[in-house]
Design a protein around this motif. Structure first.
Motif: not given
Length: 255
Positions: A37-43
């Motif tokens: 749910y967190n795009k920075s974590e996804l990256q």
């Protein structure tokens, strides 16, 4: 007359594939999918498993899907959006395209005072306070996680060295209507906290006969019956961008 859903992701996929003159199999995704749910974590996860962007039928600039490998296992990573209806629809689409295991990484507002910054919650079950899950399991008052995913998540947290609580969470659609009397009652019942997707995730997984689980980090607290937010704290940023990706990576090794 037999009752069934007139709409389905399979119908949409078939229609889209026919319009492009390709086979529906062209939209297959890895059997193991991680929803972040967190795009920075996804990256960060994309970097950790050296994943590449995948042009999936349901992906977009706002909702990218990536594919990579962890110990020879193909893994999919996706930002599914937020909230039970959106995430349930995205799960349906992933399952229709071949997903058999879904692991979600997100955040939780704690109800219990012992849950602190840096702690994690592994939901064993979720109490529906949203409107989606009843369409999948209308008789169930509690939605349960897959036992194998629970054990994998616990071991992953142990390997990374973080404290993890296991138990029930409450899922709501209305983030600004977490009422005092309801929070107080749930806290007294031992419910660990609140978030916006888990009961729908478990309901879809049960209905579609796949495995699903969630790993949720502490982000805020309602334990003192007031809203104490930590999203902008440097320690929360470290937890979201460093600790959570490590936990997910360990869980993927164990799956």
């Amino acid at each position: 007359m037999r009752n069934y859903s007139i709409t389905s992701p399979e119908i949409l996929i078939d229609n889209r594939a026919k319009s492009k003159g390709i086979r529906p199999d062209a939209y297959r995704v890895p059997e193991i999918m991680v929803m972040v749910y967190n795009k920075s974590e996804l990256q960060k996860l994309v970097e950790l498993i050296n994943a590449s962007l995948y042009d999936w039928i349901f992906s977009s600039d706002l909702h990218p899907l990536y594919r990579g490998k962890v110990e020879k296992k193909e893994i999919g990573l996706i930002f599914p959006g937020w909230g039970a209806p959106t995430v349930a629809a995205r799960m349906e689409e992933l399952i229709a395209c071949g997903a058999k295991v879904v692991l979600a990484s997100g955040a939780l507002g704690a109800f219990q005072p012992e849950i602190k910054m840096g702690d994690y919650v592994i939901p064993s079950e979720a109490i529906p306070g949203e409107g989606t899950s009843k369409y999948y399991s209308c008789k169930k008052r509690v939605m349960k996680a897959d036992p194998e995913i629970i054990e994998v998540s616990k071991e992953a947290c142990k390997r990374v060295g973080v404290r993890a609580f296991m138990g029930a969470v409450w899922t709501t659609d209305a983030i600004y209507r977490e009422m005092l009397t309801q929070v107080k009652k749930l806290r007294e019942q031992g419910v660990l906290g609140v978030e916006m997707e888990t009961s729908a995730i478990f309901a879809v997984a049960k209905f579609r006969k796949i495995k699903a689980g969630c790993i949720l980090r502490f982000s805020d607290s309602l334990a003192n019956l007031k809203w104490e937010m930590q999203w902008w704290h440097p320690e929360y940023a470290r937890t979201a961008l460093e600790t959570s990706p490590k936990i997910i990576l360990e869980a993927l090794k164990l799956l």
